[in-house]
Design a protein around this motif. Structure first.
Motif, mmCIF file in Angstrom:
data_model
loop_
_atom_site.group_PDB
_atom_site.id
_atom_site.type_symbol
_atom_site.label_atom_id
_atom_site.label_comp_id
_atom_site.label_asym_id
_atom_site.label_seq_id
_atom_site.Cartn_x
_atom_site.Cartn_y
_atom_site.Cartn_z
ATOM 1 N N ILE A 199 0.859 -1.188 0.000
ATOM 2 C CA ILE A 199 0.000 0.000 0.000
ATOM 3 C C ILE A 199 0.891 1.233 0.000
ATOM 4 O O ILE A 199 1.692 1.421 0.915
ATOM 5 C CB ILE A 199 -0.912 0.011 1.241
ATOM 6 C CG1 ILE A 199 -1.815 -1.225 1.234
ATOM 7 C CG2 ILE A 199 -1.723 1.304 1.296
ATOM 8 C CD1 ILE A 199 -2.644 -1.381 2.501
ATOM 9 N N ASP A 200 0.759 2.058 -1.023
ATOM 10 C CA ASP A 200 1.560 3.282 -1.110
ATOM 11 C C ASP A 200 0.742 4.433 -0.559
ATOM 12 O O ASP A 200 -0.246 4.842 -1.163
ATOM 13 C CB ASP A 200 1.979 3.549 -2.561
ATOM 14 C CG ASP A 200 3.175 4.487 -2.618
ATOM 15 O OD1 ASP A 200 3.366 5.270 -1.665
ATOM 16 O OD2 ASP A 200 3.924 4.420 -3.616
ATOM 17 N N ILE A 201 1.170 4.957 0.581
ATOM 18 C CA ILE A 201 0.405 6.012 1.255
ATOM 19 C C ILE A 201 0.643 7.380 0.633
ATOM 20 O O ILE A 201 -0.145 8.307 0.846
ATOM 21 C CB ILE A 201 0.758 6.043 2.763
ATOM 22 C CG1 ILE A 201 -0.280 6.806 3.584
ATOM 23 C CG2 ILE A 201 2.153 6.612 2.989
ATOM 24 C CD1 ILE A 201 -0.093 6.693 5.095
ATOM 25 N N HIS A 202 1.716 7.505 -0.151
ATOM 26 C CA HIS A 202 2.031 8.849 -0.673
ATOM 27 C C HIS A 202 2.826 8.747 -1.966
ATOM 28 O O HIS A 202 4.020 8.466 -1.958
ATOM 29 C CB HIS A 202 2.834 9.650 0.361
ATOM 30 C CG HIS A 202 3.055 11.078 -0.050
ATOM 31 N ND1 HIS A 202 2.509 12.146 0.632
ATOM 32 C CD2 HIS A 202 3.755 11.613 -1.076
ATOM 33 C CE1 HIS A 202 2.863 13.273 0.035
ATOM 34 N NE2 HIS A 202 3.640 12.976 -0.999
ATOM 35 N N ALA A 203 2.148 8.985 -3.082
ATOM 36 C CA ALA A 203 2.823 9.008 -4.378
ATOM 37 C C ALA A 203 2.069 9.993 -5.267
ATOM 38 O O ALA A 203 0.969 10.441 -4.921
ATOM 39 C CB ALA A 203 2.807 7.616 -5.015
ATOM 40 N N HIS A 204 2.677 10.341 -6.386
ATOM 41 C CA HIS A 204 2.021 11.228 -7.349
ATOM 42 C C HIS A 204 1.867 10.458 -8.642
ATOM 43 O O HIS A 204 2.830 10.250 -9.369
ATOM 44 C CB HIS A 204 2.831 12.512 -7.507
ATOM 45 C CG HIS A 204 2.973 13.231 -6.191
ATOM 46 N ND1 HIS A 204 2.026 14.088 -5.705
ATOM 47 C CD2 HIS A 204 3.918 13.128 -5.233
ATOM 48 C CE1 HIS A 204 2.386 14.511 -4.504
ATOM 49 N NE2 HIS A 204 3.536 13.939 -4.191
ATOM 50 N N VAL A 205 0.671 9.969 -8.889
ATOM 51 C CA VAL A 205 0.434 9.061 -10.007
ATOM 52 C C VAL A 205 -0.763 9.448 -10.870
ATOM 53 O O VAL A 205 -0.882 8.958 -11.992
ATOM 54 C CB VAL A 205 0.206 7.605 -9.505
ATOM 55 C CG1 VAL A 205 1.473 7.031 -8.917
ATOM 56 C CG2 VAL A 205 -0.936 7.545 -8.493
ATOM 57 N N ALA A 206 -1.648 10.297 -10.373
ATOM 58 C CA ALA A 206 -2.902 10.508 -11.106
ATOM 59 C C ALA A 206 -3.451 11.928 -10.964
ATOM 60 O O ALA A 206 -4.626 12.154 -11.184
ATOM 61 C CB ALA A 206 -3.955 9.504 -10.624
ATOM 62 N N SER B 230 9.327 -8.837 8.905
ATOM 63 C CA SER B 230 8.098 -8.399 9.555
ATOM 64 C C SER B 230 8.016 -6.867 9.566
ATOM 65 O O SER B 230 6.955 -6.284 9.297
ATOM 66 C CB SER B 230 8.045 -8.954 10.977
ATOM 67 O OG SER B 230 6.829 -8.594 11.566
ATOM 68 N N GLU B 231 9.144 -6.226 9.852
ATOM 69 C CA GLU B 231 9.137 -4.751 9.851
ATOM 70 C C GLU B 231 8.931 -4.194 8.436
ATOM 71 O O GLU B 231 8.283 -3.157 8.263
ATOM 72 C CB GLU B 231 10.444 -4.216 10.447
ATOM 73 C CG GLU B 231 10.499 -4.398 11.956
ATOM 74 C CD GLU B 231 11.839 -3.970 12.540
ATOM 75 O OE1 GLU B 231 11.823 -3.277 13.576
ATOM 76 O OE2 GLU B 231 12.891 -4.329 11.962
ATOM 77 N N ILE B 232 9.479 -4.886 7.426
ATOM 78 C CA ILE B 232 9.222 -4.454 6.044
ATOM 79 C C ILE B 232 7.727 -4.576 5.737
ATOM 80 O O ILE B 232 7.125 -3.690 5.122
ATOM 81 C CB ILE B 232 10.058 -5.291 5.047
ATOM 82 C CG1 ILE B 232 11.560 -5.042 5.256
ATOM 83 C CG2 ILE B 232 9.643 -4.979 3.597
ATOM 84 C CD1 ILE B 232 12.030 -3.624 5.025
ATOM 85 N N ALA B 233 7.119 -5.676 6.208
ATOM 86 C CA ALA B 233 5.667 -5.833 6.003
ATOM 87 C C ALA B 233 4.899 -4.704 6.692
ATOM 88 O O ALA B 233 3.866 -4.247 6.189
ATOM 89 C CB ALA B 233 5.201 -7.198 6.509
ATOM 90 N N ILE B 234 5.418 -4.243 7.836
ATOM 91 C CA ILE B 234 4.733 -3.140 8.535
ATOM 92 C C ILE B 234 4.842 -1.848 7.732
ATOM 93 O O ILE B 234 3.837 -1.179 7.485
ATOM 94 C CB ILE B 234 5.317 -2.953 9.956
ATOM 95 C CG1 ILE B 234 4.982 -4.160 10.832
ATOM 96 C CG2 ILE B 234 4.764 -1.669 10.590
ATOM 97 C CD1 ILE B 234 5.694 -4.177 12.179
ATOM 98 N N ILE B 235 6.051 -1.493 7.288
ATOM 99 C CA ILE B 235 6.208 -0.165 6.664
ATOM 100 C C ILE B 235 5.688 -0.111 5.226
ATOM 101 O O ILE B 235 5.560 0.977 4.670
ATOM 102 C CB ILE B 235 7.669 0.342 6.712
ATOM 103 C CG1 ILE B 235 8.615 -0.571 5.932
ATOM 104 C CG2 ILE B 235 8.127 0.524 8.162
ATOM 105 C CD1 ILE B 235 10.019 -0.005 5.782
ATOM 106 N N GLY C 229 1.304 -1.038 8.187
ATOM 107 C CA GLY C 229 1.348 0.318 8.750
ATOM 108 C C GLY C 229 0.545 1.307 7.924
ATOM 109 O O GLY C 229 -0.339 2.015 8.457
ATOM 110 N N PRO C 230 0.807 1.391 6.606
ATOM 111 C CA PRO C 230 -0.013 2.295 5.787
ATOM 112 C C PRO C 230 -1.510 1.994 5.915
ATOM 113 O O PRO C 230 -2.316 2.917 6.009
ATOM 114 C CB PRO C 230 0.488 2.028 4.358
ATOM 115 C CG PRO C 230 1.890 1.548 4.532
ATOM 116 C CD PRO C 230 1.927 0.804 5.840
#
Ligand SMILES: [Zn+2]
Length: 534
Positions: free
Chosen positions: A55-62, A430-435, A439-440
């Motif tokens: 899940i990308d919480i912050h990107a510029h795509v659209a 596990s932490e990569i899965a969180i961030i 997390g998002p």
């Protein structure tokens, strides 16, 4: 395929306390379920790593600004032409496109899915151009999409603050989010975009007047943070602070956090906001603030060496970048709502400031007291493309690799930095899965995403293990979106349409009469024509 059993993978599902245990994941009708019949189709994931979709919480795509960036960069289209993927016979018509730092819409969807991402938020949409954003998301396959509406320099909002009408400001926010089908509130350089339209480049303090004496960055932050909380938005106000990218901006960043103190708030791309003066890292101060303020969340906005395109509502920053690089640029005033600036940029590890930015971002990750509240972003395409996420994950997971790179970069501004002094932390899977997903999802209030518990959407990514995390995360073996197998054996095979994530908070409709008058007098589009339909 409506039913599927994913067999025996090592499941990393931190939201449900699962940390690499071998277990089956069952899917039916697009959801995770407890069981499926014994004759259900099986996908053998033994020896592989299973996570929820990214899940990308912050990107510029659209955003309309992203389309302007595409038009500014025809050389990128020529350098990275993208053939249509070979989808399964009978699936949707596949589309060609172009890549580079600002890929075309279809390629954006294909590439996100190819990385195992299934949900993406555009972080900065001018409300008047929401129609363009929805049209672009319609052409961005596979991923679910949503966006944050720019409100921190909006003329109608500033007028309500000037008049002391904070309740009406809140009703306006609710109306606007519903009318544009947005997901939350974005503030970019509160008041600073309005001042930039009057040739003021830098905010000195949160109490600088923006037009009327009582309209200040502080008042804008308070009003919109209150509105987000009062309206019960699933994601609180999403804040890009004042003075982005300038040395010494740590002071106004921390002051902004204190200004919304006690309210939920998300501070975005903090890397760009964490500099001491003269140039030095102030990441430790952010980590300390986060440790004692559980109501605050953020994303990093990591800079990755290589090409990028800076796209922001913060035109003042882009003016400085354009002047310092001499590269082509765009600056737009967007009616009474916001602004937009675009400059293509290259982060070089031989450049002192870019090297510091790279270090500050990594320090924010490695000093973070709570990965649930400080999640991964490159502010795509500002700090680097989303395609660099696997490389970023390797930097977080592999200290030897990171330290080798650290030795080769410009050291000018690194004295006293925590990373230069030696940070041994290595992120776990596990932490990569969180961030990147759990997390998002939590910060965005997406209860059925970012995890693999019963009832969750069946967005699942399966990676072949590798000692090279960049390789592992760049090429997931399987990706499942809403129960559909979209990537098989590393190849994109299906491209279903994602859904749109938006809110429609309630409000006192009395605001509409005043708004109608404002539109008649000031806005280029009729009040009745402003709302979008999906
Ligand atoms: Zn951004």
């Amino acid at each position: 395929m409506t039913v599927l059993r994913i067999v025996g993978g090592s499941v990393y599902d931190p939201a449900n306390g699962v940390d690499g245990d071998a277990r089956d994941i069952c899917v039916r009708d697009g959801k995770i379920v407890a069981e499926v019949p014994s004759d259900a189709p099986r996908l053998d994931a033994r020896g592989m790593v299973v996570m929820a979709g990214g899940i990308d919480i912050h990107a510029h795509v659209a955003a309309s600004s992203v389309n302007l960036a595409r038009m500014l960069l025809p050389e990128e289209h020529a350098a990275d032409p993208v053939l249509a993927p070979r989808l399964e016979p009978g699936d949707v018509i596949p589309r060609s496109g172009s890549g580079g730092t600002v890929p075309s819409t279809f390629t954006t969807g294909y590439r996100y899915a190819g990385l195992g991402y299934t949900t993406v938020f555009d972080a900065a949409v001018a409300p008047i151009s929401a129609r363009s954003t929805h049209a672009q998301f319609d052409d961005t396959p596979i991923v679910d999409g949503g966006f944050f509406a720019l409100l921190g320099n909006d003329e109608y909002l500033l007028r309500q603050i000037a008049a002391g009408e904070r309740d009406r400001a809140r009703d306006y926010v609710a109306w606007l989010l519903g009318a544009t089908k947005a997901y939350s509130i974005k503030i970019v350089n509160a008041g600073g975009v309005e001042l930039w339209k009057r040739n003021v480049r830098e905010i000195k303090s949160l109490d600088d007047p923006v037009g009327a004496a009582n309209v200040t960055p502080r008042a804008i932050l308070e009003t919109l943070a209150d509105a987000g909380n009062a309206l019960g938005l699933p994601h609180p106000v999403h804040i890009h602070c004042n003075n982005l990218g300038l040395p010494g901006n740590i002071d106004i960043t921390l002051e902004s956090m204190r200004a919304v103190g006690g309210r939920r708030a998300h501070f975005t791309h903090l890397q760009f906001q964490s500099y001491a003066k003269p140039w030095a890292s102030a990441a430790k101060q952010i980590a300390e603030y986060f440790a004692s303020h559980p109501e605050v969340s953020g994303d990093v906005g990591q800079v990755m060496f290589g090409p990028a395109t800076t796209v922001t509502a913060d035109g003042a920053v882009e003016y400085l970048l354009h002047m310092s690089t001499g590269r082509k640029w765009i600056n737009v005033d967007i009616e009474l709502e916001t602004g937009c600036g675009i400059v293509p940029y290259t982060y070089r590890d031989t450049a002192a400031v870019a090297a510091l930015q790279w270090v500050v971002g990594l320090e924010l990750f490695l000093l973070s007291p709570d990965p649930w509240r400080l999640v991964l972003s490159t502010d795509h395409p500002n700090g680097g493309s989303f395609m660099s996420y696997p490389e970023l994950i390797r930097l977080l997971m592999d200290r030897t690799y990171r330290d080798d790179h650290l030795k080769r970069i410009n050291q000018k501004h690194l004295a006293g930095s925590a990373l230069a002094d030696g940070l041994s932390r290595e992120y776990t899977l596990s932490e990569i899965a969180i961030i990147t997903r759990a997390g998002p999802a939590r910060l965005l209030g997406l209860k059925n995403k970012g995890h693999l518990g019963v009832g969750a959407e069946a967005d699942v990514t399966i990676y072949a293990r590798s000692s090279n995390a960049a390789e592992m995360f760049a090429t997931p073996r399987y990706v499942i979106k809403g129960g559909t197998l979209v990537v098989e054996e590393g190849q994109l095979r299906r491209a279903p349409q994602g859904s749109r994530l938006h809110v429609s908070p309630g409000y006192d409709r009395a605001v509409e009469r005043d708004l109608k008058k404002y539109f008649d007098e000031n806005v280029s589009i009729a009040f009745e024509n402003y709302p979008v339909e999906l």
